[in-house]
Design an enzyme around this catalytic site. Structure first.
Site, short mmCIF file in Angstrom:
data_model
loop_
_atom_site.label_atom_id
_atom_site.label_comp_id
_atom_site.label_asym_id
_atom_site.label_seq_id
_atom_site.Cartn_x
_atom_site.Cartn_y
_atom_site.Cartn_z
N HIS A 1 0.83 -1.22 0.00
CA HIS A 1 0.00 0.00 0.00
C HIS A 1 0.86 1.27 0.00
O HIS A 1 0.50 2.27 0.61
CB HIS A 1 -0.96 0.02 1.20
CG HIS A 1 -1.96 -1.08 1.18
ND1 HIS A 1 -3.23 -0.94 0.66
CD2 HIS A 1 -1.89 -2.35 1.63
CE1 HIS A 1 -3.90 -2.07 0.79
NE2 HIS A 1 -3.11 -2.95 1.37
N ASN B 1 -10.24 -2.79 2.40
CA ASN B 1 -9.94 -2.80 0.97
C ASN B 1 -11.23 -2.57 0.17
O ASN B 1 -12.32 -2.61 0.73
CB ASN B 1 -9.35 -4.16 0.56
CG ASN B 1 -7.85 -4.25 0.83
OD1 ASN B 1 -7.18 -3.26 1.12
ND2 ASN B 1 -7.32 -5.46 0.72
N HIS C 1 -3.98 1.07 11.79
CA HIS C 1 -3.79 -0.20 12.50
C HIS C 1 -5.15 -0.82 12.82
O HIS C 1 -5.93 -0.22 13.55
CB HIS C 1 -3.02 0.07 13.79
CG HIS C 1 -2.64 -1.17 14.55
ND1 HIS C 1 -2.97 -2.44 14.14
CD2 HIS C 1 -1.94 -1.32 15.70
CE1 HIS C 1 -2.50 -3.31 15.01
NE2 HIS C 1 -1.88 -2.67 15.97
N TYR D 1 0.93 -4.08 12.14
CA TYR D 1 0.84 -2.65 11.82
C TYR D 1 1.67 -1.77 12.75
O TYR D 1 2.24 -0.78 12.29
CB TYR D 1 -0.63 -2.21 11.73
CG TYR D 1 -1.31 -2.78 10.50
CD1 TYR D 1 -1.55 -4.14 10.38
CD2 TYR D 1 -1.69 -1.97 9.44
CE1 TYR D 1 -2.14 -4.69 9.25
CE2 TYR D 1 -2.29 -2.49 8.31
CZ TYR D 1 -2.51 -3.86 8.22
OH TYR D 1 -3.09 -4.38 7.10
FE1 HDE Z 1 -2.41 -4.76 5.43
N1 HDE Z 1 -0.62 -3.96 5.88
N2 HDE Z 1 -1.76 -6.58 5.96
N3 HDE Z 1 -4.16 -5.61 4.80
N4 HDE Z 1 -3.08 -2.98 4.80
C1 HDE Z 1 -0.27 -2.67 5.74
O1 HDE Z 1 0.85 -1.40 7.36
C2 HDE Z 1 -0.65 -6.81 6.68
C3 HDE Z 1 -4.50 -6.93 4.88
C4 HDE Z 1 -4.34 -2.68 4.38
O2 HDE Z 1 -3.28 3.56 3.95
C5 HDE Z 1 1.06 -2.35 6.36
O3 HDE Z 1 1.13 0.79 7.73
C6 HDE Z 1 -0.56 -8.21 7.05
C7 HDE Z 1 -5.90 -7.12 4.63
C8 HDE Z 1 -4.40 -1.28 4.02
O4 HDE Z 1 -1.60 3.39 5.35
C9 HDE Z 1 1.48 -3.70 6.97
C10 HDE Z 1 -1.68 -8.79 6.52
C11 HDE Z 1 -6.39 -5.86 4.37
C12 HDE Z 1 -3.14 -0.78 4.27
C13 HDE Z 1 0.34 -4.58 6.59
C14 HDE Z 1 -2.43 -7.77 5.84
C15 HDE Z 1 -5.30 -4.95 4.48
C16 HDE Z 1 -2.34 -1.85 4.76
C17 HDE Z 1 2.04 -1.70 5.44
C18 HDE Z 1 -2.12 -10.24 6.58
C19 HDE Z 1 -7.82 -5.48 3.99
C20 HDE Z 1 -2.67 0.63 4.02
C21 HDE Z 1 2.08 -0.24 5.84
C22 HDE Z 1 -2.06 -10.82 7.87
C23 HDE Z 1 -8.75 -5.66 5.08
C24 HDE Z 1 -3.01 1.55 5.13
C25 HDE Z 1 1.32 -0.19 7.06
C26 HDE Z 1 -2.60 2.95 4.80
C27 HDE Z 1 -1.01 -1.72 5.15
C28 HDE Z 1 0.30 -5.86 6.98
C29 HDE Z 1 -3.61 -8.04 5.14
C30 HDE Z 1 -5.48 -3.54 4.26
C31 HDE Z 1 2.82 -4.23 6.52
C32 HDE Z 1 0.55 -8.84 7.85
C33 HDE Z 1 -6.68 -8.44 4.66
C34 HDE Z 1 -5.61 -0.55 3.48
O5 HDE Z 1 1.58 -3.61 8.35
#
Ligand code: HDE
Length: 731
Positions: free
Chosen positions: A80, A153, A344, A367
């Protein structure tokens, strides 16, 4: 930190903006200084030993300036990374007290400030907005009870069921590690290699291969919390809840060919669209919807509520619309706000709680961890954009870049020296109390047997699509798998697709020039523990409650408004200014934006002398940046446009992308040149009537009062995909 409350004892709409104002600065009438506040006399030259001499290390002004510059970047988000954000507010329609104690969901008069960031997932910070990808939809509510982040999402399911697989998924989709190719694209071997071995991804694959993954605008896409969460009310009763954001402008997408071209013409297309619409007062809006399930109904579904690869079909549990989100202000500074905002899913408030979704649980760890590296330490919550409006008191101290100056000698609990402060708050005083879910089980590394229906909802999604939507999915898969170089991966994918729908697999196979394999040499699901029972890990179909869900098709979205749609007017000197004025007025009254596209920039003059400024030339914009095209008459104008290959291409391409097109008077000639006499143009027999067909509206009369209304109806349809079923247009 502002504690200002409205007379309704709620947070007023702009409280967060007031809070940010304390740290927002501009340089009007100011003198240039160093970071220590010393005024700078010469910002042009470094300090030297004579004019042609060596630069002196003593130059603290040069050193400070360059050092700061050298440190301007922070690591981009690992996923993202590419995004855009805006401020706004959320208002609930009626009290949700029967279901949740969350304070921001109680009082319809309270406007809770929000900051919302939209993003793509796979690409780097500088990648194109129009990549085929899921879009992040992250909302930070600055509630009275602390920050609540709904980090979702635009697709309601995810690729994987367990957080353990997330790094693998992301490594597979990111550019390949040896050559860092391709940027912001899933169309490469490593992604499909992984997917072909992980059948739980098939439902999400249907969504990302559909047009949902190439939205027309952030303002025209859904949002989903994805996981099942809990609402908890004052009596301590819990219900399962799934969150939905429904855009007030409907859910709309562009064509794939268009997405590719937009990426060249304007890689900032979505970012610009969000910015411009907010700047001009066309505030994007969504309704918040919830699907609620009683605790005792947890096991009544044909899937597991804890499985993030499943939806609850809206026909099974309806979406209750409970409030509205409005984005009404652009950030002042991209880095300070959009780049530094830290979302988060673990930021929750009393009245909302988690479930045991194993994907969610991994996120609850990830997060904060990611902010520690990205934002450099444990005090990222003190950055202005992340600071809650609710007062913040605890014994956490020190660390990199600590901003708060905590008075006193007490930084521990329990204490008497600080009068026992800060005190714990009981549940009645708003203290967060976790829902007392009963958990009793063995410690195991395992996946629940209820998680193994990998195909039924993929099939449900495919079955629910209109014919054009199905064709787009087939083409997307032909494209993506066509870019895969390893034949075995293509074949494996075709076998997986055949488990979703046989005809889908056959159509994709046809495009790839190979057959759908009838069996595989290895088990379908290769994500199996070393000592695991392979049979138990294989997909199992469960009979679904519904065979098709109309809510899953964009064909059924809202199609009754042209608000904020961008309409191109193709004209040159001598255009019919009266015809343009009439159509323009009607379009603008309906909320559309009208831009004049001409061979050159400057001003063009109409037959009656009207001078109209040109918004862009054929060089500086393209049909893919618009929703519809109007060609007014005027013999001289059309004669010039007929000699302009780009004008013909413009109409042709808009037609190819199934957009509404209107022409009046001599303007019909340009349509004829672009589309050919065999097209609708040839059917305009007597020349006086208004002819409309599949979004093309025309009249050979210079001004026909019915054209505007017919054109508006055609634009509101968004796209006339049925055109694609006819002869392909080479644009
Ligand atoms: Fe994320 N995801 N994600 N994700 N995600 C991040 O956090 C992660 C997942 C989502 O505009 C990171 O600050 C893991 C699902 C959005 O700043 C990180 C897993 C969904 C955003 C991270 C998922 C999301 C992130 C990278 C599986 C939809 C952007 C930067 C266990 C519900 C937020 C950050 C923004 C961002 C980890 C799966 C949505 C790396 C480990 C499912 C919208 O922490």
């Amino acid at each position: 930190m502002s504690k200002k409350k409205s007379k309704h004892n709620g947070v007023v709409a702009n409280t967060k903006l007031n809070d940010l104002a304390h740290v927002t600065t501009d340089d009007k009438d100011a003198y240039l200084t160093t970071n220590q506040g010393v005024r700078v006399n010469d910002d042009q030259n470094s300090l030297k030993a004579s004019a042609r001499g060596a630069t002196l290390l003593e130059d603290f002004i040069l050193r400070e300036k360059i050092t700061h510059f050298d440190h301007e970047r922070i690591p981009e988000r690992i996923v993202h990374a590419r995004g855009a954000a805006a401020h706004g507010y959320f208002q609930v329609y009626e009290s949700m007290a029967p279901y949740t104690t969350a304070k921001f969901l109680q009082d319809p008069s309270v406007k809770t400030p929000v900051f919302v960031r939209f993003s793509t997932v796979a690409g780097s910070r500088g990648s194109s907005d129009l990549a085929r990808d899921a879009r992040g939809f992250a909302v930070k509510f600055y509630t009275e009870e602390g920050n609540y982040d709904l980090v979702g999402n635009n697709i309601p399911v995810f690729f994987i069921q367990d957080a353990m697989k997330f790094p693998d998924l992301i490594h597979a989709v990111k550019p390949e590690p040896h050559n860092e190719i391709p940027q912001a694209a899933s169309a490469h071997d490593t992604f499909w290699d992984f997917i072909s071995l992980v059948p739980e991804s098939m439902h999400m694959i249907m969504w990302v291969m559909s047009d949902r993954a190439i939205p027309r605008s952030f303002r025209m896409m859904d949002g989903f919390g994805v996981h099942t969460f809990r609402f908890v009310n004052a009596a301590g009763e819990a219900r399962f809840v799934k969150f939905h954001w429904k855009p007030m402008l409907g859910v709309h997408s562009v064509a794939w060919d268009e997405a590719l071209k937009i990426s060249g013409h304007d890689p900032d297309f979505h970012r610009r669209d969000l910015w411009e619409n907010i700047a001009q007062g066309d505030y994007p809006e969504w309704e918040l919807g919830v699907q609620m399930v009683e605790e005792q109904d947890e096991h009544t579904f044909d899937f597991d509520l804890l499985d993030a690869t499943k939806i609850i079909p809206e026909e099974v549990v309806p979406v209750k619309r409970i409030g509205r989100l409005t984005l009404n202000r652009n950030p002042d500074n991209f880095f300070a706000e959009t780049e530094q905002v830290a979302f988060h899913p673990g930021h929750i408030v009393p009245g909302i709680d988690f479930t045991n979704d194993p994907l969610l649980h991994g996120r609850l760890f990830s997060y904060t961890d990611t902010q520690l590296i990205r934002l450099g330490g444990p005090n990222f919550h003190e950055l202005p954009i992340n600071r809650p409006l609710a007062p913040l008191h605890n014994h956490q101290r020190d660390g990199h870049m600590r901003q708060t100056i905590n008075r006193g000698r007490v930084s521990y609990e329990p204490n008497t020296l600080g009068g026992g402060c800060p005190m714990q708050a009981g549940a009645r005083l708003g203290g967060f109390t976790s829902y007392a879910e009963t958990i009793d089980g063995q410690k195991v590394r395992a996946r629940s047997a209820s998680f193994f229906d990998h195909f039924s909802q993929a099939t449900l999604f495919y079955n629910s699509q209109s014919e054009p939507e199905k064709a787009h999915i087939i083409n997307a898969l032909r494209f993506e798998l066509g870019k895969v170089e390893t034949p075995a991966i293509r074949e494996r994918m075709l076998y997986l697709l055949s488990q979703v729908d046989q005809s889908l697999a056959s159509h994709v196979a046809e495009g790839l020039g190979i057959r759908v394999p009838t069996q595989l040499d290895t088990p379908l699901n290769m994500s199996v523990p070393a000592d695991g029972d392979i049979a138990q890990y294989q997909p199992k179909r469960v009979k679904q409650a519904v065979g098709s869900s109309p809510a899953l098709s964009m064909a059924h979205t809202r199609k009754d408004t042209i608000k904020t749609r961008k309409i191109a007017v193709l004209a040159a000197n001598g255009f019919d200014d009266a015809a343009l004025a009439a159509i323009k007025q009607a379009l603008m009254q309906a909320g559309a934006q009208v831009k004049v596209v001409a061979p050159r920039l400057g001003v063009i003059r109409g037959v009656n002398g009207a001078a109209v400024p040109v918004d862009c030339s054929f060089l500086t914009c393209a049909s893919v940046l618009f929703d519809a095209v109007y060609v007014p008459g005027g013999e001289q104008s059309i004669a010039e446009l007929l000699h302009e290959a780009d004008a013909i291409h413009f109409v042709n391409e808009a037609y190819k992308h199934c957009k509404a097109i209107a022409a009046t008077g001599a303007g019909v000639e340009l349509l004829r040149a672009a589309l050919g006499a065999d097209s609708i143009v040839g059917r305009d027999t007597d020349g006086r009537q208004v002819v409309t067909d599949e979004g093309v509206v025309m009249s050979q009369e210079a001004q026909h009062s019915d054209v505007a209304a017919a054109f508006i109806t055609a634009i509101a349809q968004h796209r006339h995909w049925s055109r694609e079923m006819k002869a392909p247009v080479p644009a």
